[in-house]
Design a protein around this motif. Structure first.
Motif, PDB file in Angstrom:
ATOM      1  N   ALA A 158      -3.722   3.629  -1.414  1.00  0.00           N
ATOM      2  CA  ALA A 158      -3.805   3.095  -2.772  1.00  0.00           C
ATOM      3  C   ALA A 158      -3.016   1.809  -2.902  1.00  0.00           C
ATOM      4  N   ASP A 159      -3.414   1.026  -3.862  1.00  0.00           N
ATOM      5  CA  ASP A 159      -2.730  -0.223  -4.197  1.00  0.00           C
ATOM      6  C   ASP A 159      -2.740  -0.342  -5.710  1.00  0.00           C
ATOM      7  N   THR A 160      -1.601  -0.700  -6.280  1.00  0.00           N
ATOM      8  CA  THR A 160      -1.486  -0.848  -7.729  1.00  0.00           C
ATOM      9  C   THR A 160      -1.308  -2.309  -8.073  1.00  0.00           C
ATOM     10  N   PHE A 191       0.841  -1.187   0.000  1.00  0.00           N
ATOM     11  CA  PHE A 191       0.000   0.000   0.000  1.00  0.00           C
ATOM     12  C   PHE A 191       0.880   1.243   0.000  1.00  0.00           C
ATOM     13  N   TYR A 192       0.331   2.333  -0.523  1.00  0.00           N
ATOM     14  CA  TYR A 192       1.036   3.608  -0.477  1.00  0.00           C
ATOM     15  C   TYR A 192       0.010   4.730  -0.404  1.00  0.00           C
ATOM     16  N   LEU A 193       0.442   5.869   0.074  1.00  0.00           N
ATOM     17  CA  LEU A 193      -0.418   7.046   0.103  1.00  0.00           C
ATOM     18  C   LEU A 193      -0.430   7.674  -1.278  1.00  0.00           C
ATOM     19  N   PRO A 194      -1.570   8.191  -1.727  1.00  0.00           N
ATOM     20  CA  PRO A 194      -1.650   8.746  -3.084  1.00  0.00           C
ATOM     21  C   PRO A 194      -0.629   9.838  -3.382  1.00  0.00           C
ATOM     22  N   ASP A 195      -0.236  10.600  -2.350  1.00  0.00           N
ATOM     23  CA  ASP A 195       0.731  11.676  -2.564  1.00  0.00           C
ATOM     24  C   ASP A 195       2.164  11.243  -2.263  1.00  0.00           C
ATOM     25  N   SER A 196       2.400   9.940  -2.171  1.00  0.00           N
ATOM     26  CA  SER A 196       3.738   9.427  -1.873  1.00  0.00           C
ATOM     27  C   SER A 196       3.963   8.131  -2.633  1.00  0.00           C
ATOM     28  N   ASN A 197       5.200   7.909  -3.005  1.00  0.00           N
ATOM     29  CA  ASN A 197       5.554   6.669  -3.690  1.00  0.00           C
ATOM     30  C   ASN A 197       6.134   5.625  -2.745  1.00  0.00           C
ATOM     31  N   PHE A 198       6.261   5.977  -1.465  1.00  0.00           N
ATOM     32  CA  PHE A 198       6.830   5.025  -0.506  1.00  0.00           C
ATOM     33  C   PHE A 198       5.818   3.929  -0.219  1.00  0.00           C
ATOM     34  N   ARG A 199       6.233   2.691  -0.345  1.00  0.00           N
ATOM     35  CA  ARG A 199       5.317   1.561  -0.215  1.00  0.00           C
ATOM     36  C   ARG A 199       5.502   0.843   1.119  1.00  0.00           C
ATOM     37  N   TYR A 200       4.387   0.358   1.650  1.00  0.00           N
ATOM     38  CA  TYR A 200       4.369  -0.382   2.903  1.00  0.00           C
ATOM     39  C   TYR A 200       3.849  -1.796   2.627  1.00  0.00           C
ATOM     40  N   SER A 201       4.627  -2.796   3.016  1.00  0.00           N
ATOM     41  CA  SER A 201       4.192  -4.183   2.845  1.00  0.00           C
ATOM     42  C   SER A 201       3.232  -4.539   3.975  1.00  0.00           C
ATOM     43  N   ILE A 202       2.010  -4.901   3.605  1.00  0.00           N
ATOM     44  CA  ILE A 202       0.937  -5.108   4.579  1.00  0.00           C
ATOM     45  C   ILE A 202       0.340  -6.500   4.401  1.00  0.00           C
ATOM     46  N   HIS A 203       0.079  -7.166   5.531  1.00  0.00           N
ATOM     47  CA  HIS A 203      -0.665  -8.431   5.495  1.00  0.00           C
ATOM     48  C   HIS A 203      -2.147  -8.117   5.302  1.00  0.00           C
ATOM     49  N   MET A 204      -2.810  -8.995   4.545  1.00  0.00           N
ATOM     50  CA  MET A 204      -4.182  -8.702   4.150  1.00  0.00           C
ATOM     51  C   MET A 204      -5.116  -9.869   4.428  1.00  0.00           C
TER      52      MET A 204
END
Length: 400
Positions: free
Chosen positions: A176-178, A108-121
């Motif tokens: 956001a998620d791509t 996941f990442y914030l729309p105004d940032s490209n830094f990604r966080y690995s999240i369990h879902m």
């Protein structure tokens, strides 16, 4: 006093080197076992975030690729038919059952940032969080009022909220998620924050976790796992009745029914296998080290009989000899463990193993390891020390 004890240890430094290495190895192995045990103890007493009592997992195994697509009528039929059974209190759907080995992670990442966080879902239907008695800290759970919105409803755990939104409320925030390939950006709106959800059980380390809303009406893929909340005291014989009811809905599917209590027990047994193996190895190693220490101490006291006789002749009584032998062994063990501590303390200082080794666990493991090594050293030194203290001055001075 310690200076006088160190002198004979230093004079026999080459003989004591191998003994020190054995003690150091034993200390490291016991430390590893104590560290793992302390970590397991700490994890076991953390909240898992859900209740497993009287909940059964039903895996619905389709016959082909076509069965992976969601059919709202079939899903609703499962919901109504199972909920109508007198033994059943509630039915919910989920992507993968608690206490299974399934893992789903995404970035996941914030729309105004490209830094990604690995999240369990995980993905759950509206009823599932309540069925599992998950604790909500703020906001609300997703519900039917979130149907048809541009941003998909999502709830996140406290750890994820602190990571992605430090110092501010995550409620209403958009993440956001791509999908793979960089296309089809999906937006999610945070509706609530829950305490935690350690889906792999009591020995799972806390991690960032997010739960998406599953829509029985518009979901693209069907849920392959249903959670059935049964009434307290429901016997295991209900499994056959439940299986028959499932076959009435879709006779061409296969079903695997397991109470979460049984899955929990199996998962805990599986997770503790490494600890049991390490414990067995540590016991055998400690037995060998104990025999080695006993043999070396016996040989050392035999070689030191003239020295002991001289001490007795100049006035030392048996208690002094006994104390000297035991203290020398404890001091030698302390030196070996001090070397080990210099190496092992790098683990929490560098953070190489992350949260698996924190200072409370490290200090607990250190105390346990030192107590075990001191106990073994003392036990191994007792008889050689007693034997040396029983020598008479005359017998010792005439020893050849």
């Amino acid at each position: 006093m310690f200076f006088h004890i160190l002198k004979p240890i230093w004079k026999r430094k080459f003989k004591n080197l191998l003994l020190s290495l054995e003690i150091l190895l034993a200390f490291c192995v016991v430390f590893g076992l104590a560290l793992m045990s302390a970590r397991y103890f700490q994890l076991y007493h953390l909240p898992t975030g859900f209740a497993y009592q009287d909940v059964w997992s039903v895996s619905m195994l389709g016959t082909g690729e076509a069965d992976t697509k969601n059919d709202a009528r079939v899903t609703e039929n499962f919901q109504r038919s199972l909920a109508a059974m007198p033994e059943v209190e509630q039915v919910g759907f989920i992507t993968h059952s608690p206490y299974s080995n399934a893992t789903w992670t995404t970035d996941f990442y914030l729309p105004d940032s490209n830094f990604r966080y690995s999240i369990h879902m995980a993905e759950m239907a509206d009823e599932t969080p309540g069925l599992l008695k998950m604790k909500l800290l703020e906001g609300r759970w997703f519900s039917s009022e979130d149907e048809g919105r541009a941003e998909r409803a999502i709830v996140i755990n406290k750890k994820m909220a602190e990571l992605m939104f430090p110092g501010k409320s995550p409620l209403g925030q958009v993440i956001a998620d791509t999908e793979s390939g960089g296309k089809n950006i999906k937006l999610f709106r945070v509706m609530g924050v829950f305490e935690d959800y350690r889906n792999k059980g009591e020995f799972m380390a806390p991690t960032t976790f997010a739960i998406m809303r599953y829509s029985k009406a518009t979901g693209e893929r069907r849920m392959e796992t249903a959670l059935v909340k049964v009434k307290p005291g429901t016997a295991r014989a209900f499994e056959e009745k439940l299986h028959q009811q499932l076959k009435l809905i879709r006779s061409d599917w296969g079903y695997k029914i397991s109470p979460l209590a049984d899955m929990r027990q199996s998962k805990m047994t599986e997770d503790t296998i490494p600890l049991v193996i390490l414990a067995i190895m540590a016991v055998f190693l400690l037995i060998m080290v104990g025999f080695g220490l006993f043999g070396v101490l016996w040989q050392n006291t035999t070689q030191r009989i003239p020295e002991i006789g001289l001490r007795r002749a100049i006035g030392a009584h048996s208690g002094h000899i006994y104390q000297q032998i035991v203290t020398e062994q404890l001091l030698l063990s302390s030196i070996a463990m001090l070397v080990g501590m210099v190496l092992l303390i790098q683990l929490p200082l560098t953070g190489v193993l992350g949260e698996s080794i924190n200072w409370p666990i490290f200090m607990t493991a250190t105390a346990i390891s030192m107590a075990v090594i001191y106990a073994i050293s003392t036990l191994c030194a007792l008889y050689p020390a007693w034997r040396a203290s029983r020598l008479s001055p005359t017998e010792a001075l005439h020893y050849e």
